[in-house]
Scaffold this active site. Structure first.
Site, PDB file in Angstrom:
ATOM      1  N   LYS A 202     -85.869   4.383  -7.120  1.00 58.39           N
ATOM      2  CA  LYS A 202     -85.806   2.944  -7.432  1.00 58.39           C
ATOM      3  C   LYS A 202     -85.148   2.089  -6.347  1.00 58.39           C
ATOM      4  O   LYS A 202     -84.401   1.159  -6.642  1.00 58.39           O
ATOM      5  CB  LYS A 202     -85.072   2.721  -8.762  1.00 58.39           C
ATOM      6  CG  LYS A 202     -85.774   3.332  -9.952  1.00 58.39           C
ATOM      7  CD  LYS A 202     -85.018   3.154 -11.227  1.00 58.39           C
ATOM      8  CE  LYS A 202     -83.824   4.073 -11.354  1.00 58.39           C
ATOM      9  NZ  LYS A 202     -83.270   4.150 -12.681  1.00 58.39           N
ATOM     10  N   ASP A 237     -80.237   7.475 -18.577  1.00 60.88           N
ATOM     11  CA  ASP A 237     -80.535   6.363 -19.496  1.00 60.88           C
ATOM     12  C   ASP A 237     -81.512   6.766 -20.609  1.00 60.88           C
ATOM     13  O   ASP A 237     -81.432   6.251 -21.734  1.00 60.88           O
ATOM     14  CB  ASP A 237     -81.040   5.108 -18.751  1.00 60.88           C
ATOM     15  CG  ASP A 237     -82.178   5.370 -17.787  1.00 60.88           C
ATOM     16  OD1 ASP A 237     -82.484   6.551 -17.515  1.00 60.88           O
ATOM     17  OD2 ASP A 237     -82.766   4.395 -17.284  1.00 60.88           O
TER      18      ASP A 237
END
Ligand code: BGC
Length: 497
Positions: A202, A237
Site C-alpha cells: 500500500k 485489520d
C-alpha cells in the site's frame, strides 16, 4: 429497470439501475442494493481488446475461486506452501462480550492512524465509553525510517493519554495500559504479541523494517516517550474486523477488507491446519490469509503488468491486491486511457501531460464518473477536465466510463470469487450454510463502502458461484471501523494481568 439509454451510434451505452437482492426472496432480509453499470460493446479496438482480456465469466471465476482454495490448503499445510501466507494469528479465543476494563487500540495501516480507548463493561453493558483520535501519516513517514514512523506514533499516543479524563476504570498501581495494535501489513506472527514484518504494501516502504519485530519497534518508541504501555495483542485489520464484529454477532466467521489494500481472515478448525505443529489441535483459530498475494490464473493485461513493474513492490507479489483494491483501480484506468490516447484520437491529437502522470486518477474519481446520471455526462466531463485538463466530448466521456466499468467489474467480481473461496473453506468443516445457518462476513474498507457498482459486481459473483440456496444464508455486513474495538477486546482477552 432501465434508467438512461444513450443510443448515439456506433457506441451504445445502457446504464441501468438494478434492484439487487443478495438472496432469493424468501431470504430477503439480507443485503439489498442498486448499481449503475455500463452494458455496452465498444467499437474502439483498444477498449474492445481490453474488455475481452478483463472478462470474468462465471466459469472463469470458478477456476479462480478453486485456485485460491488450493493455495489456502497449500499455505495451511506448510509455511510458504502457496501464494497465500495463511498466517497463524494466535487468536484462538474470540470475544465473548464478557471482557471488562480499560483497553487501548492503535491502528496503523494506511495514510491515517488511529488511537482509541475503550471501556468494556462486560456482558450487560458492553462498550461503556470509547474515545478516539485520527491523525494522518505524512508521505515522508511512509517511506522514511522506522524510528521516524514509530517515534511519531508514540508521540501522538503520549498526547492522547495525556488528555485522558478519569473514567470508570482506574489503572491499578504497577499495571501498564494494554494496547491492541492493529498493524495492517503482512506480518509473520510469532505469538499474540509479536511478529516480524514480511513486506510492506500500500505505498509504504519504511527502510530496514522487513524481518523486524514490529512490536519491539513500537515498544522502543513508547519507552523513549516515557509511555507506560504494553502491546498485549498484535492484530491485522482483517482480524480486528472479525473480532470486533464477532463481539456483537456470534455468526461472524470472516473479516474482509476492501479498501486501499485488501485481505481476508476467517475462523479455521485447528485440526485442519497441518502446519500447526506442537499445538493443541482442538478448537478454532483465526487465519490471516493475506489473499492479496494470490497470483495464479488472473486476467492480467499489459496495463496490469506495467503498473506492477512501476510500483514500489513489483514482482510476483500482491497481484490479486493490485487488481481488486482501491489503491490501484484508478491507475489501471489511467494507463488504459493513456494508451487509447496514444493510439487513437481520444482527447485530440496530443497526449495531455497530466494523463501521462502516474497515480493522478483515484478510485473515488472512477466512482463519481460511474455515478454520473446526466444526459451529457457533465460530471465525467468536469472530472476529466479537473484531473487531466482535457475537454472531452460526449463520445469520449462514454468511453472513459466504459473503461472504468471494465476495471471495476473485473475487480469486484474477482473479489467475489475470493469471498466464495473463504466461505467454501468454512463450509467444508462446518456445513453451516448447508444446514441453513446464517454466516456473516464482516466487511470494512472504503472501496466496499463507497463504490456501489463495485459492491454490486462483487455480490453478483458471489451468488453466481455459491448458488441461491447457499448464498441466501450469507450476510455481508458492513462493519465500519470495528477493527479498533476488535483490537482492544483482543488486548483484554490476552491481558497479562
Ligand atoms: C495488507 C494486509 C491488510 C490489507 C488491508 C494489505 O496490503 O497486506 O495485511 O490487511 O492490506 O488493509
Amino acid at each position: 429497470m432501465s434508467l438512461f439509454t444513450f443510443a448515439a451510434s456506433p457506441l451504445v451505452i445502457t446504464l441501468t439501475v438494478r434492484s439487487f437482492t443478495f438472496s432469493p426472496p424468501r431470504c430477503s432480509k439480507h443485503t439489498v442494493m442498486s448499481a449503475v453499470r455500463s452494458e455496452s460493446t465498444s467499437t474502439c479496438p483498444v477498449l474492445t481488446k481490453f474488455q475481452k482480456n478483463c472478462a470474468t465469466p462465471t466459469t472463469f471465476l470458478r477456476v479462480v475461486a478453486d485456485a485460491i482454495a488450493d493455495d489456502m490448503q497449500a499455505g495451511l499445510a506448510v509455511h510458504g506452501g502457496g501464494d497465500l501466507e495463511m498466517i497463524l494469528t494466535y487468536v484462538d479465543a474470540l470475544p465473548s462480550g464478557k471482557e471488562e476494563g480499560l483497553f487501548y487500540a492503535l491502528d496503523l495501516g494506511g495514510t491515517n492512524f488511529r488511537v482509541r480507548s475503550v471501556q468494556l463493561g462486560g456482558e450487560e453493558e458492553r462498550v461503556v465509553a470509547t474515545k478516539s483520535e485520527q491523525l494522518s501519516i505524512a508521505q515522508k513517514l511512509m517511506i522514511g525510517t522506522s524510528e521516524e514512523l514509530f517515534g511519531f506514533i508514540a508521540s501522538k499516543l503520549a498526547d492522547f493519554v495525556a488528555k485522558e479524563e478519569p473514567g470508570r476504570f482506574r489503572l491499578e498501581h504497577g499495571r501498564k495500559r494494554e494496547i491492541g495494535f492493529t498493524f495492517s501489513f503482512p506480518v509473520n506472527q510469532t505469538s499474540i504479541d509479536s511478529g516480524t514484518l514480511i513486506k510492506w504494501t500500500k505505498g509504504f516502504n519504511v527502510s530496514g523494517m522487513e524481518g523486524k519485530n514490529v512490536v519491539a519497534c513500537l515498544n522502543e518508541a513508547m519507552e523513549a516517550h516515557g509511555l507506560d504501555m504494553r502491546v498485549s495483542a498484535l492484530v491485522n485489520d482483517g482480524v480486528g474486523t472479525l473480532a470486533g464484529a464477532r463481539y456483537w454477532d456470534k455468526d461472524v466467521m470472516a473479516g474482509v477488507i476492501l479498501g486501499t489494500g485488501t485481505n481476508a481472515c476467517y475462523v479455521e478448525q485447528k485440526h485442519a491446519i497441518p502446519k500447526l505443529q506442537n499445538q493443541s489441535s482442538s478448537g478454532t483459530t483465526i487465519i490471516n490469509t493475506e489473499w492479496g498475494g494470490f497470483s495464479k490464473c488472473l486476467p492480467r493485461t499489459i496495463f496490469d503488468q506495467e503498473m506492477d513493474k512501476d510500483s514500489l513492490n513489483p514482482g510476483e507479489h500482491v497481484l490479486y491486491e493490485k487488481m481488486i483494491s482501491g489503491m490501484y483501480l484508478g491507475e489501471i484506468v489511467r494507463r488504459v486511457l493513456l494508451h487509447m490516447c496514444q493510439t487513437s484520437d481520444l482527447f485530440g491529437q496530443s497526449v495531455p501531460a497530466k494523463l501521462a502522470t502516474p497515480l493522478t486518477l483515484k478510485s473515488q474519481d472512477l466512482c463519481k464518473m460511474q455515478e454520473d446520471d446526466t444526459d451529457d455526462l457533465s460530471s465525467v466531463g468536469s472530472i476529466l477536465y479537473n484531473i487531466f485538463e482535457v475537454k472531452a466530448d460526449l463520445k469520449e466521456r462514454r468511453r472513459v466510463v466504459e473503461v472504468c466499468d471494465t476495471v471495476v467489474k473485473r475487480g469486484g467480481r474477482l473479489a467475489g470469487a475470493g469471498i466464495v473461496a473463504i466461505l467454501e473453506r468454512i463450509e467444508r468443516e462446518t456445513k453451516r450454510l448447508a444446514s441453513g445457518q446464517r454466516t456473516v462476513v464482516a466487511m470494512d474498507g472504503a472501496l466496499y463502502e463507497k463504490y456501489p457498482q463495485y459492491r454490486q459486481y462483487m455480490q453478483d459473483a458471489l451468488v453466481e458461484l455459491l448458488g441461491d440456496e447457499l448464498a441466501c444464508h450469507v450476510q455481508i455486513k458492513h462493519t465500519k471501523d470495528v477493527s479498533g474495538l476488535g483490537a482492544a477486546v483482543l488486548a483484554a482477552t490476552n491481558s497479562i494481568y
